[in-house]
Scaffold this motif. Structure first.
Motif, PDB file in Angstrom:
ATOM      1  N   GLY A  83       3.048  -3.296   5.165  1.00 46.08           N
ATOM      2  CA  GLY A  83       3.379  -2.102   4.395  1.00 46.08           C
ATOM      3  C   GLY A  83       3.647  -0.900   5.273  1.00 46.08           C
ATOM      4  N   THR A  84       2.876  -0.761   6.351  1.00 48.80           N
ATOM      5  CA  THR A  84       3.031   0.386   7.250  1.00 48.80           C
ATOM      6  C   THR A  84       4.327   0.307   8.054  1.00 48.80           C
ATOM      7  N   ALA A  85       4.609  -0.856   8.636  1.00 49.43           N
ATOM      8  CA  ALA A  85       5.844  -1.015   9.410  1.00 49.43           C
ATOM      9  C   ALA A  85       7.065  -0.794   8.525  1.00 49.43           C
ATOM     10  N   ALA A  86       6.983  -1.226   7.270  1.00 50.52           N
ATOM     11  CA  ALA A  86       8.111  -1.055   6.345  1.00 50.52           C
ATOM     12  C   ALA A  86       8.402   0.418   6.089  1.00 50.52           C
ATOM     13  N   ILE A  87       7.356   1.256   5.956  1.00 49.17           N
ATOM     14  CA  ILE A  87       7.574   2.691   5.759  1.00 49.17           C
ATOM     15  C   ILE A  87       8.350   3.274   6.934  1.00 49.17           C
ATOM     16  N   ILE A 105       7.178   4.118  -2.667  1.00 52.78           N
ATOM     17  CA  ILE A 105       6.071   3.811  -3.585  1.00 52.78           C
ATOM     18  C   ILE A 105       5.660   2.350  -3.459  1.00 52.78           C
ATOM     19  N   CYS A 106       6.636   1.454  -3.344  1.00 56.07           N
ATOM     20  CA  CYS A 106       6.324   0.021  -3.205  1.00 56.07           C
ATOM     21  C   CYS A 106       5.510  -0.249  -1.938  1.00 56.07           C
ATOM     22  N   CYS A 107       5.915   0.378  -0.847  1.00 61.98           N
ATOM     23  CA  CYS A 107       5.177   0.200   0.415  1.00 61.98           C
ATOM     24  C   CYS A 107       3.763   0.740   0.291  1.00 61.98           C
TER      25      CYS A 107
END
Length: 436
Positions: A83-87, A105-107
């Motif tokens: 989730g963090t890398a995706a942001i 929001i999804c992340c």
């Protein structure tokens, strides 16, 4: 102990940097709004992540109580890292329009689910490894690594601020910490896969395997249902205690950095430096308190700290406009107060619940409290400041809510100082457990 501590630091490092870069995130995902309005939208996304935490608490609580603490902790760090890398690589509003905040929001929901299972699983893990006379020292490790993650996060943020210009930070520099710490989560997974399960949980599993049909039924019972049915009073107590900790923590971590920049015109570098000093004070206090808490009355300790949380906010907020030295002092006091509350809270959670529901029961009460009082604290603090036009409004909000929660705790909080071996607690009812 080192493995779970490092993994926990990386986990909360991932989760906390969102608040540190809230102004930059607001400009990229909620453009065209006044700074305070954009900040409100950004903190609303922070609150959405907290809405996911109870679901994470239930999910990882069931995994931790059914499959083991180690398994739950390993899965949690994978989700948080993803989730963090995706942001860090998300497109902005200028690139994809309204899809950008939707993806954000999804992340944050993924991060919220992971965070919902992390804290209580880690607390149970380290405390179940501890001798009965050193549980406080072990429990303080979890809170200390959370404080360490704040120190590391602000240090990285300051490095980015010193390395890049303001326009570069606004354009791409805010992404750097998300990408770096997302990749570092791989280290957290490696360390957690090498950990051994706790002796308390291994003994619990062995008893179930040796037992008959009744003991097997205990394992099949859904932990959250059992917790709500048989330990309602304990869960209410944990909820109120977690509410006090969460409110003070997220005003300190999630709100004040932005408040200093938006309302008091401090630079991002000054605000982050003050937070890092306050988090360092918190870390030092946790090391000290972890060695003291085992020798004192748990109930009295927590109620005194909660009383300080009721009385301190108003004078502390009045000090903030007095200069940068006053800002640093306020941060140090709040960091020390968070340390005093959290080190005792960790013990209370473990010592009031049996092994079969220790992670689930604690996670449900903790995460619901953090939804109501923790994740919403930066949003509510910003909103009341905007509505009432006073920088003291967040302090009055803290005083009112903390006073109500503390009053409930005066009536319900037991002293668990005399609780012996955690293995033996599984054979006691709740009344015997909390009275020793």
């Amino acid at each position: 102990m080192i493995a779970v501590g490092i993994g926990n630091a990386l986990e909360w490092f991932d989760f906390s940097i969102y608040g540190l870069f809230a102004p930059q995130i607001a400009a990229n995902f909620f453009p065209g709004k006044a700074p305070l309005t954009g900040l409100l939208a950004t903190f609303a996304v922070l609150a959405v992540a907290f809405l996911a935490r109870p679901f994470g608490g239930i999910l990882f609580g069931v995994i931790g109580d059914r499959k083991g603490r180690r398994y739950a902790l390993s899965l949690a760090v994978v989700l948080m890292g993803a989730g963090t890398a995706a942001i860090g690589v998300l497109p902005t509003h200028a690139q994809v329009g309204v899809l950008a905040p939707v993806l954000l929001i999804c992340c944050r929901i993924v991060q919220g689910v992971s965070a919902g299972g992390e804290y209580n699983s880690a607390t149970a893990f380290v405390t179940e490894h501890a001798p009965s006379d050193r549980r406080g020292k072990h429990a303080s490790i979890i809170s200390a690594t959370v404080a360490l993650s704040t120190v590391l996060g602000t240090a990285m943020s300051l490095f980015v601020l010193g390395w890049l210009s303001a326009s570069q930070i606004q354009h791409f520099g805010w992404r750097v910490p998300f990408i770096v710490v997302g990749l570092l989560s791989v280290l957290g997974l490696y360390l957690r896969l090498r950990m051994e399960e706790t002796p308390v949980y291994r003994e619990f599993q062995a008893k179930q395997e040796r037992g008959g049909e009744q003991e097997q039924q205990v394992v099949k019972t859904i932990p959250v249902r059992k917790a709500l049915r048989t330990h309602t009073r304990v869960l209410v107590t944990i909820f109120c205690a977690a509410g006090v900790v969460g409110l003070v923590t997220y005003i300190f971590l999630g709100y004040l950095v932005s408040h200093l920049q938006v309302k008091l015109d401090y630079s991002p570098r000054q605000a982050l430096a003050a937070l890092m000093i306050g988090a360092t004070a918190q870390l030092i206090a946790l090391v000290v308190f972890g060695r003291v808490i085992d020798a004192v009355n748990r109930r009295r300790w927590f109620l005194v700290a909660a009383g300080v949380a009721v009385l301190a906010p108003l004078p502390l907020y009045q000090l903030l406009p007095s200069g940068y030295a006053a800002v640093v002092c306020v941060m140090c006091v709040l960091g020390t107060l968070v340390a005093a509350l959290s080190v005792c809270y960790n013990l209370l959670t473990v010592e009031m619940l049996p092994t079969s529901i220790r992670v689930t029961g604690g996670a449900v009460a903790y995460n619901v409290a953090y939804v109501v009082f923790g994740g919403t604290a930066p949003f509510v603090a910003t909103w009341v400041t905007k509505v009432f036009g006073s920088s003291l409004a967040p302090a009055l909000y803290m005083v009112g809510v903390t006073a109500v929660l503390t009053l409930v705790l005066v009536c319900t909080l037991p002293d668990t100082s005399n609780v012996g071996s955690l293995d033996e607690l599984d054979n006691l009812d709740v009344a015997e457990r909390v009275t020793g």
